[in-house]
Design an enzyme around this catalytic site. Structure first.
Site, PDB file in Angstrom:
ATOM      1  N   CYS A  49      49.464  39.001  43.857  1.00 59.28           N
ATOM      2  CA  CYS A  49      50.898  38.893  43.528  1.00 59.28           C
ATOM      3  C   CYS A  49      51.185  39.159  42.052  1.00 59.28           C
ATOM      4  O   CYS A  49      52.331  39.403  41.699  1.00 59.28           O
ATOM      5  CB  CYS A  49      51.428  37.518  43.912  1.00 59.28           C
ATOM      6  SG  CYS A  49      50.964  36.208  42.770  1.00 59.28           S
ATOM      7  N   CYS A 117      57.861  34.788  39.070  1.00 63.65           N
ATOM      8  CA  CYS A 117      57.083  36.024  38.906  1.00 63.65           C
ATOM      9  C   CYS A 117      57.226  36.581  37.495  1.00 63.65           C
ATOM     10  O   CYS A 117      56.493  37.494  37.104  1.00 63.65           O
ATOM     11  CB  CYS A 117      57.569  37.073  39.901  1.00 63.65           C
ATOM     12  SG  CYS A 117      59.197  37.725  39.485  1.00 63.65           S
ATOM     13  N   GLY A 250      33.071  42.745  38.341  1.00 63.89           N
ATOM     14  CA  GLY A 250      34.449  42.300  38.075  1.00 63.89           C
ATOM     15  C   GLY A 250      34.781  40.984  38.744  1.00 63.89           C
ATOM     16  O   GLY A 250      35.838  40.407  38.495  1.00 63.89           O
ATOM     17  N   GLY A 337      30.252  49.625  41.442  1.00 62.70           N
ATOM     18  CA  GLY A 337      29.071  48.920  41.965  1.00 62.70           C
ATOM     19  C   GLY A 337      29.476  47.778  42.876  1.00 62.70           C
ATOM     20  O   GLY A 337      28.977  47.635  44.001  1.00 62.70           O
ATOM     21  N   GLY A 338      30.402  46.959  42.404  1.00 61.73           N
ATOM     22  CA  GLY A 338      30.855  45.819  43.205  1.00 61.73           C
ATOM     23  C   GLY A 338      31.524  46.284  44.484  1.00 61.73           C
ATOM     24  O   GLY A 338      31.385  45.655  45.539  1.00 61.73           O
ATOM     25  N   ASP A 347      37.752  51.347  50.429  1.00 64.63           N
ATOM     26  CA  ASP A 347      38.182  52.747  50.500  1.00 64.63           C
ATOM     27  C   ASP A 347      37.124  53.758  50.065  1.00 64.63           C
ATOM     28  O   ASP A 347      36.898  54.765  50.720  1.00 64.63           O
ATOM     29  CB  ASP A 347      39.442  52.939  49.653  1.00 64.63           C
ATOM     30  CG  ASP A 347      40.603  52.148  50.226  1.00 64.63           C
ATOM     31  OD1 ASP A 347      40.586  51.895  51.441  1.00 64.63           O
ATOM     32  OD2 ASP A 347      41.505  51.770  49.451  1.00 64.63           O
ATOM     33  N   GLU A1234      72.798  34.394  50.997  1.00 64.07           N
ATOM     34  CA  GLU A1234      72.222  34.737  52.301  1.00 64.07           C
ATOM     35  C   GLU A1234      72.790  36.021  52.908  1.00 64.07           C
ATOM     36  O   GLU A1234      72.048  36.854  53.417  1.00 64.07           O
ATOM     37  CB  GLU A1234      72.429  33.577  53.262  1.00 64.07           C
ATOM     38  CG  GLU A1234      71.654  32.363  52.851  1.00 64.07           C
ATOM     39  CD  GLU A1234      72.009  31.163  53.697  1.00 64.07           C
ATOM     40  OE1 GLU A1234      71.234  30.823  54.582  1.00 64.07           O
ATOM     41  OE2 GLU A1234      73.075  30.584  53.465  1.00 64.07           O
TER      42      GLU A1234
HETATM   43  C1  LIG Z   1      43.714  41.778  45.391  1.00 57.15           C
HETATM   44  C2  LIG Z   1      42.684  42.737  45.815  1.00 57.15           C
HETATM   45  C3  LIG Z   1      43.076  43.928  46.405  1.00 57.15           C
HETATM   46  C4  LIG Z   1      42.130  44.830  46.808  1.00 57.15           C
HETATM   47  N1  LIG Z   1      42.543  45.999  47.375  1.00 57.15           N
HETATM   48  C5  LIG Z   1      41.623  46.903  47.769  1.00 57.15           C
HETATM   49  C6  LIG Z   1      42.008  48.131  48.331  1.00 57.15           C
HETATM   50  O1  LIG Z   1      43.194  48.444  48.428  1.00 57.15           O
HETATM   51  N2  LIG Z   1      41.047  48.976  48.730  1.00 57.15           N
HETATM   52  C7  LIG Z   1      39.729  48.679  48.602  1.00 57.15           C
HETATM   53  O2  LIG Z   1      38.913  49.457  48.993  1.00 57.15           O
HETATM   54  N3  LIG Z   1      39.325  47.533  48.065  1.00 57.15           N
HETATM   55  C8  LIG Z   1      40.247  46.645  47.651  1.00 57.15           C
HETATM   56  N4  LIG Z   1      39.834  45.479  47.099  1.00 57.15           N
HETATM   57  C9  LIG Z   1      38.406  45.206  47.037  1.00 57.15           C
HETATM   58  C10 LIG Z   1      37.845  45.686  45.729  1.00 57.15           C
HETATM   59  O3  LIG Z   1      37.695  47.059  45.759  1.00 57.15           O
HETATM   60  C11 LIG Z   1      36.521  45.003  45.530  1.00 57.15           C
HETATM   61  O4  LIG Z   1      36.789  43.631  45.526  1.00 57.15           O
HETATM   62  C12 LIG Z   1      35.935  45.356  44.206  1.00 57.15           C
HETATM   63  O5  LIG Z   1      35.668  46.684  44.162  1.00 57.15           O
HETATM   64  C13 LIG Z   1      34.728  44.555  43.908  1.00 57.15           C
HETATM   65  O6  LIG Z   1      34.242  44.954  42.647  1.00 57.15           O
HETATM   66  P1  LIG Z   1      33.749  43.895  41.599  1.00 57.15           P
HETATM   67  O7  LIG Z   1      33.244  44.664  40.451  1.00 57.15           O
HETATM   68  O8  LIG Z   1      34.788  42.936  41.321  1.00 57.15           O
HETATM   69  O9  LIG Z   1      32.572  43.224  42.417  1.00 57.15           O
HETATM   70  P2  LIG Z   1      31.963  41.745  42.361  1.00 57.15           P
HETATM   71  O10 LIG Z   1      32.890  40.827  43.047  1.00 57.15           O
HETATM   72  O11 LIG Z   1      31.563  41.409  40.991  1.00 57.15           O
HETATM   73  O12 LIG Z   1      30.703  41.957  43.232  1.00 57.15           O
HETATM   74  C14 LIG Z   1      30.769  42.201  44.618  1.00 57.15           C
HETATM   75  C15 LIG Z   1      29.379  42.111  45.251  1.00 57.15           C
HETATM   76  O13 LIG Z   1      28.592  43.201  44.862  1.00 57.15           O
HETATM   77  C16 LIG Z   1      27.372  42.772  44.296  1.00 57.15           C
HETATM   78  N5  LIG Z   1      27.050  43.729  43.234  1.00 57.15           N
HETATM   79  C17 LIG Z   1      27.928  44.173  42.314  1.00 57.15           C
HETATM   80  N6  LIG Z   1      27.337  45.091  41.543  1.00 57.15           N
HETATM   81  C18 LIG Z   1      26.069  45.211  41.960  1.00 57.15           C
HETATM   82  C19 LIG Z   1      24.982  46.002  41.554  1.00 57.15           C
HETATM   83  N7  LIG Z   1      25.080  46.860  40.542  1.00 57.15           N
HETATM   84  N8  LIG Z   1      23.831  45.875  42.228  1.00 57.15           N
HETATM   85  C20 LIG Z   1      23.728  45.010  43.253  1.00 57.15           C
HETATM   86  N9  LIG Z   1      24.722  44.248  43.679  1.00 57.15           N
HETATM   87  C21 LIG Z   1      25.882  44.339  43.056  1.00 57.15           C
HETATM   88  C22 LIG Z   1      27.646  41.369  43.806  1.00 57.15           C
HETATM   89  O14 LIG Z   1      26.473  40.598  43.769  1.00 57.15           O
HETATM   90  C23 LIG Z   1      28.603  40.864  44.854  1.00 57.15           C
HETATM   91  O15 LIG Z   1      27.910  40.415  45.967  1.00 57.15           O
HETATM   92  C24 LIG Z   1      40.754  44.553  46.643  1.00 57.15           C
HETATM   93  C25 LIG Z   1      40.358  43.366  46.045  1.00 57.15           C
HETATM   94  C26 LIG Z   1      41.311  42.463  45.617  1.00 57.15           C
HETATM   95  C27 LIG Z   1      40.875  41.210  44.980  1.00 57.15           C
HETATM   96  S1  FES Z   2      59.918  35.716  42.473  1.00 60.56           S
HETATM   97 FE1  FES Z   2      60.729  37.089  41.030  1.00 60.56          FE
HETATM   98  S2  FES Z   2      62.395  36.002  40.242  1.00 60.56           S
HETATM   99 FE2  FES Z   2      61.716  34.743  41.890  1.00 60.56          FE
HETATM  100  S1  FES Z   3      47.466  37.277  41.669  1.00 58.36           S
HETATM  101 FE1  FES Z   3      48.673  35.790  42.638  1.00 58.36          FE
HETATM  102  S2  FES Z   3      48.193  34.066  41.428  1.00 58.36           S
HETATM  103 FE2  FES Z   3      46.868  35.512  40.664  1.00 58.36          FE
END
Ligand SMILES: Cc1cc2nc3c(=O)[nH]c(=O)nc-3n(C[C@H](O)[C@H](O)[C@H](O)COP(=O)(O)OP(=O)(O)OC[C@H]3O[C@@H](n4cnc5c(N)ncnc54)[C@H](O)[C@@H]3O)c2cc1C
Ligand code: FES
Ligand code: FES
Length: 1299
Positions: A49, A117, A250, A337-338, A347, A1234
């Site tokens: 959000c 927000c 991340g 990577g994550g 994706d 409303e």
């Molecule tokens: C709000 C939100 C919206 C999202 N929308 C989308 C979307 O529209 N489309 C989509 O595809 N995805 C979406 N995602 C998912 C997002 O793409 C993944 O959460 C993100 O890519 C994870 O990356 P990170 O670096 O945060 O991984 P982390 O959370 O840090 O790690 C994820 C996992 O990978 C492992 N890992 C990470 N790097 C390595 C490495 N180098 N070697 C071995 N293991 C590793 C970690 O141990 C963990 O288990 C969304 C996520 C959120 C939170």
């Molecule tokens: S949620 Fe944006 S002003 Fe209320």
């Molecule tokens: S994105 Fe909704 S509280 Fe953090």
């Protein structure tokens, strides 16, 4: 790295050093609960959000530059921030030091309502400006894709930010300004801007001391260790010593999946600082990304590439893939990577498979890395913890090779894919035959699939239309046995992607010009038209003044319940709730929970000293369940612990044993099982049978709308503070009905109301959802506080808030309508059902409101309507913006649509000939005087240029096969004033202080609708003083007792009447004095009044009309309302026939607000209400999982309210000129809030037109009943055509069950 270090970062320029940081702590926890920087809001904790957006900055010592990025504080682990500077909304500007332009423009453009927000919006925009001083129109929308607002409809936010653009006159805002448009920025606003020199400066220490980011460090706290190596060798050393240490990048996935679920590994190794993992490079053969590269970094790198692959499509496909992953806040920190190493489906996993990516892995102790080709068998869970993904190599396209990627989300912007797909294709140079092909689809199953038979079919074939046809069949065969919900839709999407890719290839090969991708690209703009009286400037009412709290809201200083600092000895409460839809409770075992860290006590039904049952329709709902639960999420007990994390963790340890009982979820189920509440309501007029017999044509049909979740941004919250003496209690809560709540709490605790002070400062959105549904939370927290005699705070987690609280009623109507061939309506018979849920609650009142709602626009001589309430095992449905009227309007407008199609007659003409006229008496005996509906309708027709637009739409549909458009108008009528007289009153208290400042209190609640601003305007007008001398602190039951609930869009009317009355009393008392000192200033007058012992405190009271209405005794007559409000809208929409995606091209609204108390605020209500209605009509679907008995949506992550990309691209609102018939006692104004939501029915009607056009092109003539919400899936399946036909026999694993 042997010894733990201190974690060091800066917040708003101040250095923070933490010796033993617990690696589980998130930035939001730390900001809000340690630093008390509560401007950063926690609305969802899902990253979905943007309310918690902050800016993080660091110094890149290699590139020698400061880097700024936005991220969600709820998804940021504190330990990731070592060596960074964080800017929160408090660091951007403040009421003391001045506001930043981004903040002050929000205020000037009325870009805020409830304000929850707003800090997140400010931070998203502030960060964009720090990185981009020359933004284009798309940059603004893109920067706000991750920020949701449930109130404003986004238009004013966007305009405010565009107006902050450093580009000045060349800014896109200054183009295309319609003449005569009201420029809100011209409004008189105090000079609030701060000087640039006050901006927080990036800390010199971080710039001069590279060790923060370049030296490996280790943090240890709370029994967990965090390692942050900066080189691969350091990383392997950590891994060699701690083989089970888990990699964190991340943390966007690991935080939600492990850390929040109390499954945090003991050792965490953060790899984002490892230089070797940040590699980005390219040559003729490949593009390489290190695993720690973020999506934003990838995007920047790819966008800057000059060396294109031969086909040029890999880079485009990657950019397309990255572009629609989440939003900036996530893309800035999530890594490739994550993404690849977490369980998807994600994706880029599909894209990696399509382009044959090579992943390089290495483990500690492994001398050389090894590689794996990303393929179908790739399973991130199959790797040992010691394996590290080092990099991803993407083979470049060679000559005649092409790659395409596409994603179809449920909602464009910040959404996961319903299906994504990638195509690799290699063409034989001479013959243009297919040499190789890989078609991969994701999100149908848990992992992406490579459709091998598509390749087999394609190789060797020429690139022809016939091949396209044949491959469609193969795709269906390949996927038809998948186990997935919405399988038919998903397969049509897979086919659609193949089709679109193939057509794009044709275009690239110059075989055809046709491009079937996407909807017409347009950016949002808007205009507002209203008159501001200039004749009498002493009237502060009628002026467009900004929200009185807007400065504190934009700076994050505005206080919501959970922003109140912690009290000494305060405890947190977490609820233990039913995990069944209907069951007997056999036993509840608290033992494990009571042993958990931090736990102090628990409460259950045995702790309630007084009444256990409450309810608007009589005592029926148990505060805490004892032996039976009737819906998922029903409270059974509460756990009290020192922190909210401890309370929430311990609540999960309470063991409840159940015996399942049969459950009913839908209206159809309830009708079949005769599960109805006793209450019903009927209206008869004329003789329905005779009417039908006399009609030349009769038509029968069924109309259904689904439930709608409020998704207010501030979760339900309460803080209960028992005082030391006389059983007194202060209750801080986000309630729409403080007096009602006070009474229930008194009954639960057996304490008189005069000891309970319920205080509401403001609510971060409510929309009806905090009228009744706040009772259990506050009630149980009060019981707990009473039991332990300590302050207790309870804040719902978003998933619980969504799953366990009531929603707008799902509705189903069966109708028979009789009419003549010329379109004259004769008779209408209606039987309709509301899904009331487990208890009847407010449902009888909602049903009553719907009765005149359906009967008030069209004159139908013979009419019969009966409404019933279905008893089901979902949380009790409740009030939501419109209180049944949106469903009523949807039903009646849908009937008119059906009749018009049956007759082949223009829908507008049909409605115009049947609409009531001035002076008519409606079915409930109300004489329609000042019947402004027809004026609104005609003005809207003119403003929207309906006849021309209708022709343009027809032409467009003739010329376009894959996109269709629809246009439709919709009228609305709303009733102001509650049917029972007893609810039509309000009280106020006005105090004038020695310095002349005025404090007003009234019984209404500020929840974003600008109520307090209007009340201050009224007080200032009556007393004849400037607005800034009037203040409103909070609503409190100790100031104004027994107020009525804030709802029904009538709150400004009755409270305005009461405030006006109190001010008039004071004015009257001052009048004698005023005569003796006619030239005295207000302050001099007040000084003299005090000297003369004039009472400068007055209560006010207001009650409207003398005759109410009782639906049970309709024959007695009376007034079911005080007055009517009217409006009309015209909407043009466009759909993608192959995917069902849709966008609103244009909406014109004309609305009658009488003589508006504050036209700018009322425009905001109209825009926000309309956009919320668009959600109801299209994307907001509430479904249940029958096995688990729960509502599937758990927050903005999977419940899709409109985002910035989903608002009308061209949005014009006009307040009806010289609108007579307003509420005379309150400056001839009318209620708002409303009714505009009802106008979104125009969107549904327009979508039906577009779908009918698409069906016609597919050889299907006639009407089509499009369900509500018209989701992309429903639109796609409705458009029919050969692809849908191919999927006819596909069996779905489970149907979507809408309630
Ligand atoms: C709000 C939100 C919206 C999202 N929308 C989308 C979307 O529209 N489309 C989509 O595809 N995805 C979406 N995602 C998912 C997002 O793409 C993944 O959460 C993100 O890519 C994870 O990356 P990170 O670096 O945060 O991984 P982390 O959370 O840090 O790690 C994820 C996992 O990978 C492992 N890992 C990470 N790097 C390595 C490495 N180098 N070697 C071995 N293991 C590793 C970690 O141990 C963990 O288990 C969304 C996520 C959120 C939170
Ligand atoms: S949620 Fe944006 S002003 Fe209320
Ligand atoms: S994105 Fe909704 S509280 Fe953090």
């Amino acid at each position: 790295m042997e010894e733990p270090s201190a974690l060091v970062f800066f917040v708003n320029g101040k250095k923070v050093s933490i010796d033993n940081p617990d690696p589980r702590i998130t930035l939001i926890q730390y900001l809000r609960r340690t630093l008390y920087l509560t401007g950063t809001k926690e609305a969802c904790s899902q990253g979905a959000c943007g309310a918690c957006t902050v800016m993080v900055s660091y110094y890149n010592h290699h590139q020698r530059k400061i880097v700024h990025y936005s991220c969600n504080a709820c998804l940021t682990l504190l330990c990731t921030l070592h060596g960074t500077a964080i800017t929160t909304v408090e660091g951007v500007g403040s009421t003391r030091n001045g506001l930043h332009t981004v903040q002050s423009n929000l205020l000037k453009y009325y870009g805020l309502q409830c304000g929850f927000c707003t800090p997140g919006m400010v931070m998203a925009m502030y960060t964009m400006f720090r990185n981009n001083t020359r933004p284009e129109a798309d940059d603004f929308e893109r920067a706000l894709e991750g920020n949701l607002c449930r109130c404003t409809g986004y238009r004013p936010i966007l305009e405010a930010f565009k107006s902050s653009c450093p580009k000045g006159k060349s800014c896109c805002m200054n183009m295309d300004n319609d003449e005569g448009e009201m420029n809100m920025a011209d409004q008189d606003v105090d000079n609030v801007n701060k000087h640039e020199s006050q901006e927080v400066i990036f800390p010199n220490e971080l710039q001069t001391n590279p060790s923060y980011r370049q030296t490996s460090v280790k943090f240890a706290g709370g029994g967990y260790t965090w390692y942050r190596p900066t080189s691969l060798s350091d990383l392997f050393r950590v891994k060699a010593n701690n083989p089970e240490a888990v990699v964190v990048m991340g943390a966007q996935s690991i935080l939600g999946s492990n850390i929040r679920n109390n499954k945090t590994p003991k050792d965490l190794v953060s790899c984002t600082g490892v230089l070797e993992l940040k590699v980005m490079k390219q040559d003729e053969n490949e593009i390489v990304f290190g695993s720690a590269v973020t999506f934003s970094e990838m995007e920047q790198f790819l966008s800057s590439l000059t060396l294109k692959d031969a086909g040029g499509t890999l880079v485009d496909a990657l950019l397309e893939g990255i572009r629609w992953i989440a939003a900036d806040q996530v893309r800035n920190v999530a890594t490739i990577g994550g993404h690849l190493m977490s369980t998807g489906p994600h994706d880029l996993q599909t894209l990696m498979m399509t382009c044959g990516a090579i992943l390089t892995f290495q483990s500690a102790g492994e001398k050389t890395p090894h590689t794996i080709k990303y393929s179908e068998g790739f399973d991130p869970n199959s790797f040992s913890p010691s394996s590290i993904l080092i990099s991803v190599r993407l083979p470049r396209n060679q000559k005649n090779e092409f790659i395409f990627f596409g994603k179809q989300p449920f909602r464009r912007g910040m959404d996961y894919a319903v299906v994504n797909a990638g195509l690799f294709i290699k063409i034989e140079e001479q013959s243009s035959g297919i040499k190789d092909m890989r078609f991969c689809v994701g999100n149908i199953e848990s992992k992406p699939r490579y459709l091998e038979n598509v390749t087999k079919k394609a190789i060797g074939s020429p690139c022809t239309e016939q091949l396209l046809e044949d491959i469609g069949d193969v795709i269906v065969q390949e996927l038809k046995n998948s186990r997935a919900k919405q399988l038919k839709y998903k397969i049509t999407l897979a086919c659609a992607f193949f089709f679109k890719f193939y057509k794009r290839l044709f275009k690239l090969l110059q075989l055809s010009e046709e491009d079937t991708f996407g909807l017409t690209p347009v950016h949002s703009s808007g205009a507002q038209f209203y008159d501001v009286p200039t004749d009498d400037n002493s009237h502060i009412v009628w002026q467009p003044v900004p929200h009185v709290s807007s400065k504190s809201i934009t700076t994050g200083e505005a206080v919501y319940v959970d922003d109140i600092p912690e009290y000494k000895k305060e405890l947190s409460l977490a609820l233990v709730s039913s995990s069944r839809a209907h069951a007997k409770i056999l036993s509840v075992d608290f033992s494990a929970a009571l042993e958990a860290p931090g736990v102090e006590d628990f409460v259950d039904y045995r702790d309630v000293p007084g009444e256990m049952l409450y309810g608007e329709s009589g005592p029926e709902t148990p505060l805490l369940a004892d032996n039976e639960v009737t819906h998922f999420g029903q409270p059974i007990a509460g756990i009290l612990a020192k922190t909210r994390e401890e309370a929430r963790a311990a609540a999960k340890l309470v063991k409840v044993e159940y015996e399942n009982l049969p459950a009913v979820f839908t209206i159809d189920d309830a009708i079949e099982k005769n599960s109805l509440f006793e209450f019903s309501n009927s209206t008869e007029q004329g003789n329905i049978e005779q009417g039908m017999t006399e009609s030349e044509v009769t038509l029968e049909g069924v109309i259904e709308t689904g439930a709608q979740e409020h998704l207010y941004m501030e979760p339900c919250s309460a803080l209960i503070c028992p005082k030391k003496e006389d059983k007194e209690m202060d209750i801080f809560v986000g309630s729409q009905d403080p007096s009602g709540l006070q009474k229930w709490i008194g009954q639960f605790l057996l304490i008189p109301c005069n000891r309970i002070n319920v205080k509401v400062k403001r609510i971060g959105g409510a929309f009806g959802g905090k009228a009744v549904d706040i009772i259990p939370l506050t009630g149980i927290a009060s019981v707990a506080a009473w039991k332990v005699n300590r302050p207790v705070r309870c804040v719902f987690q978003r998933d619980y808030d969504v799953r366990a609280t009531g929603k707008r009623h799902g509705t189903k109507a069966f109708y028979k309508v009789g009419f003549n061939k010329d379109g004259k309506l004769n008779a209408l018979s209606l039987q309709f059902y509301l899904n009331a849920g487990a208890f009847s609650g407010l449902s009888p009142l909602v049903l009553n409101q719907m009765m005149p709602g359906m009967a008030s626009i069209y004159k139908i001589p013979h009419y019969s309507s009966t409404g019933h309430l279905c008893k089901t095992n979902i949380p009790s449905s409740t009030a939501m913006r419109g209180f049944g009227m949106p469903q009523a309007h949807f039903i009646i407008q849908s009937i008119m649509f059906d009749v018009s199609k049956h007759l082949g007659m223009s829908l507008n003409r049909l409605r115009e000939m049947n609409t009531f006229r001035e002076g008519d008496t409606d079915m409930y005996g109300k004489v329609l005087s000042d019947f402004n509906l027809i004026r609104c309708w005609e003005d809207c027709k003119k403003q929207s240029n309906f006849n021309t637009v209708e022709k343009e739409v027809t032409d467009f549909n003739r010329d376009n096969k894959w996109r269709k458009r629809g246009v439709a108008m919709s009228p609305c009528i709303f009733f102001f004033g509650y049917p029972p007289l007893s609810a039509n009153y309000a009280g106020a208290l006005v105090n004038v202080y020695k310095d002349g400042s005025v404090l007003i209190s009234h019984g209404g609640i500020e929840m974003g609708q600008g109520l307090h601003t209007k009340m201050c305007q009224i007080a200032a007008t009556v007393l004849g003083i400037p607005l800034h001398q009037v203040h409103l602190c909070e609503t409190s039951t100790h100031s104004v007792p027994h107020s009525t609930e804030s709802g029904g869009s009538f709150v400004a009317d009755i409270n305005g009447g009461a405030v006006k009355n109190a001010c008039e009393v004071i004015k009257e008392r001052l009048s004698v004095l005023k005569e003796t000192m006619p030239n005295a200033s207000w302050t001099e007058l007040i000084n003299a009044a005090i000297f003369s012992r004039i009472n400068l405190s007055a209560t006010g009271f207001y009650k409207s009309r003398d005759k109410g209405y009782n639906f049970k005794k309709q024959e007695e007559g009376g007034d079911y309302c005080l007055y009517h409000g009217y409006g009309a809208a015209c909407t043009v929409t466009e759909i993608d026939v192959l995917t069902g995606e849709n966008q609103i091209l244009k909406t014109d609204i004309v609305f009658d607000v009488g003589k508006s108390l504050n036209p700018a605020i009322d425009v905001g209500q109209i825009e926000g209400g309309f956009v919320q209605g668009c959600g109801m009509m299209t994307s907001e679907q509430v479904t249940v999982n029958p096995e688990a008995g729960l509502i599937e949506a758990c927050g903005p992550i999977n419940y899709k309210i409109p985002g910035i990309r989903n608002i009308p691209k061209d949005f014009k609102v006009t307040l009806l000129k010289e609108a007579a018939g307003g509420h005379k006692e309150v400056y001839s104004s009318k209620g708002i809030g409303e009714p505009p939501l009802l106008l979104a029915v125009s969107l549904h009607l327009a979508l039906r037109e577009a779908v009918i056009a698409a069906r016609k092109a597919n050889g299907l003539s006639g009407n089509y009943r499009l369900e509500c919400p018209a989701t992309p899936e429903r639109i796609r399946m409705a458009c029919a055509g050969p692809i849908v036909e191919k999927c006819r026999d596909v069996k779905e694993e489970r149907k979507v069950i809408q309630v």
